[in-house]
Each structure stands twice: as structure tokens, then as C-alpha cells.
Design an enzyme around this catalytic site. Structure first.
Site, PDB file in Angstrom:
ATOM      1  CB  ALA A 129      91.149  47.395 121.380  1.00 19.60           C
ATOM      2  N   GLY A 130      87.988  47.900 121.977  1.00 17.40           N
ATOM      3  CA  GLY A 130      86.665  47.651 121.431  1.00 17.40           C
ATOM      4  C   GLY A 130      85.525  47.666 122.415  1.00 17.40           C
ATOM      5  N   GLY A 169      88.907  51.995 120.132  1.00 16.29           N
ATOM      6  CA  GLY A 169      88.027  53.159 120.158  1.00 16.29           C
ATOM      7  C   GLY A 169      86.714  52.990 119.440  1.00 16.29           C
ATOM      8  CG  ASN A 193      91.727  55.567 127.381  1.00 16.27           C
ATOM      9  OD1 ASN A 193      92.765  56.032 126.949  1.00 16.27           O
ATOM     10  ND2 ASN A 193      90.917  56.320 128.098  1.00 16.27           N
ATOM     11  CB  THR A 194      87.584  54.960 123.812  1.00 13.39           C
ATOM     12  OG1 THR A 194      88.909  55.077 123.290  1.00 13.39           O
ATOM     13  CG2 THR A 194      86.682  55.963 123.106  1.00 13.39           C
ATOM     14  CE  LYS A 210      97.860  47.804 124.916  1.00 15.71           C
ATOM     15  NZ  LYS A 210      96.798  48.800 124.694  1.00 15.71           N
TER      16      LYS A 210
END
Length: 262
Positions: A190-191, A164, A212-213, A103
Site C-alpha cells: 500500500a501507498g 491508494g 495495484n492503484t 492475504k
């Protein structure tokens, strides 16, 4: 979802459309438990920030995320230019015995972690020439996405919002435009902040979601991982089922024929 509802990334085929990261957990045990609860088959690893064998005296992520169970997706998080990103992918391939699925993310600044598209294009060209299968983090620009696909990227990964941030998908229209033209998988990257964000992405028709976050920073990461698994599956099923059309006015649920008139 049926067992036949799979999707391909380059030469590999997967059933789970949830991709998860390995950062920000309190320890490796929690990392392993959350990822197992997510049902993910693809696990992304920040090579510059995580030990996968390059530091033999430190705890090794591969002790809890076995390459025999998961498809590892080395990423270039923390890279701000093409040169560093390419070097990071080369290191990952060496550490993982020739593994070529990566990635790519090349960041523009530390405040927003927004992609630097000029450096992203340079790194993409080099990595594909070196035989890598590149999944690429990018902005939500349909033209840039099409150019990356034309270069040979196996998946386009537009951001839903800043890495994040947990703000969800802020520009669904552009992501739909990207999906309309793409001949490779499109995954929101993301987001995502909670399960409803993941479900929305899947209901739109995205091929998958990477996060992830949203899991690691939840009060109960393992439970949130389970919630994300269900959200991805529910959103995908809703997309396949086809939602009802939106209407400006009410429409009775019960038939009108045979009513008793007063």
C-alpha cells in the site's frame, strides 16, 4: 539479479518480487495486459469485489489471469471485522479447489483504510488454525509485526502509506525495524505511487512490494507496469550491490597520486 535470487512464501518459491492487484482497471483486457507486462508471478484478488467463479453469469477474472500461469493470492479487501475476513478466505478456498495462500487485511474505517489490528489478530489466529498460509497487511508497528510472525504468518506486509494514496513510504525507519527482527519475508503493501517508490522499498531490503492503484490508475497502466518491473529489479540489485556510504563532504572521484604540480 541472478536466477538464484528467489524468495519463499510458505511452501512456495518465487523469482519476481513484484506482486500486483487486479482492481481499478478499465476492463479485463487491460488487466491482463498490465499484469503480463509487470512480470509478476503473484496476483492478488479481492474476493468480495471480483468474480472468480462465484457469479457464473458475469465475466470471470480467471479468463485473463490463469491460475496455471499465476499464483493467485485471494485477499479480504472490504472486510472490517475478523468474522467477514475468515468467511471470505473460506469462500476463496472453496472456489479455488483448496487453495490456502491468502492475504489478510481487516480494515478499520472507510476513510483511511488503515488496518484494524485487534480484528487482524483475531482473524489471523482463526485462519492459521484452519490451515491457511497467511500473508498479513498491518500497520508499521514492529511489535505488532513480531506478534503476527509468532502467530504463524508467512509474510508481514506493513503499509508504506494509506491504500491508494500514492504517497510512497512515509515511515521507512519503522519498516527497517520490522525487517531487522523478522524471520519471514517483509513486503511493503500500500501507498506506492510510482517506480521510484518501489525502488526505494527494494533498496531498503524489503523482500517485495505489492501494488495495484499505482499501476491501474496510471495514464498508461501497461507502461507503468513495465516500469514497476524494472524498478523492483533495479532496487533489488542496488540492495545486493551495497550502496556507498553517505558522507558529509566531497570526495574526489579521481586518484590524487601522480598529479602534475604547477
Amino acid at each position: 539479479m541472478t536466477k538464484q535470487d528467489t524468495f519463499k512464501l510458505g511452501t512456495r518459491e518465487f523469482s519476481s518480487r513484484l506482486l500486483v492487484g487486479t482492481g481499478k482497471y478499465k476492463d479485463l483486457q487491460e488487466t491482463g495486459e498490465a499484469i503480463a507486462a509487470s512480470g509478476a508471478e503473484i496476483v492478488t484478488v479481492a474476493v468480495r469485489r471480483t468474480n472468480i467463479g462465484q457469479n457464473p453469469d458475469e465475466p470471470n477474472l480467471l479468463d485473463v489471469i490463469s491460475p496455471e500461469r499465476y499464483t493467485l493470492l485471494p485477499n479480504t479487501a472490504g472486510c472490517y471485522n475478523a468474522k467477514d475476513a475468515v468467511r471470505t478466505c473460506m469462500l476463496a478456498r472453496e472456489l479455488l479447489d483448496g487453495h490456502n495462500l491468502v492475504k489478510l487485511e481487516v480494515l478499520g474505517d472507510q476513510k483511511t483504510l488503515y488496518p484494524n489490528m485487534r480484528e487482524t489478530f483475531l482473524a489471523t489466529e482463526k485462519l492459521i488454525a484452519e490451515g491457511f498460509e497467511v500473508m498479513v497487511y498491518c500497520n508499521d508497528d514492529p511489535i505488532a509485526a513480531k506478534e503476527l510472525e509468532a502467530m504463524g504468518c508467512i509474510a508481514i506486509m506493513p503499509l508504506g502509506s494509506l491504500i491508494g494514496s500514492g504517497l510512497g513510504i512515509l515511515n521507512p525507519h519503522n519498516i527497517r525495524l520490522i525487517m531487522e527482527d523478522a524471520q519471514v519475508p517483509v513486503l511493503v503493501d500500500a501507498g506506492v505511487g510510482t517506480a521510484s517508490d518501489a525502488a526505494i522499498a527494494m533498496e531498503m531490503g524489503c523482500d517485495g512490494v505489492l501494488m495495484n492503484t499505482a499501476i491501474a490508475h496510471a495514464q498508461n497502466p501497461v507502461l507503468m507496469a513495465s516500469a514497476m518491473k524494472k524498478a523492483i529489479e533495479a532496487g533489488r540489485e542496488a540492495y545486493l550491490a551495497g550502496r556507498m556510504p553517505r558522507k558529509a563532504y566531497a570526495s574526489a572521484s579521481s586518484p590524487l597520486e601522480g598529479l602534475i604540480n604547477s
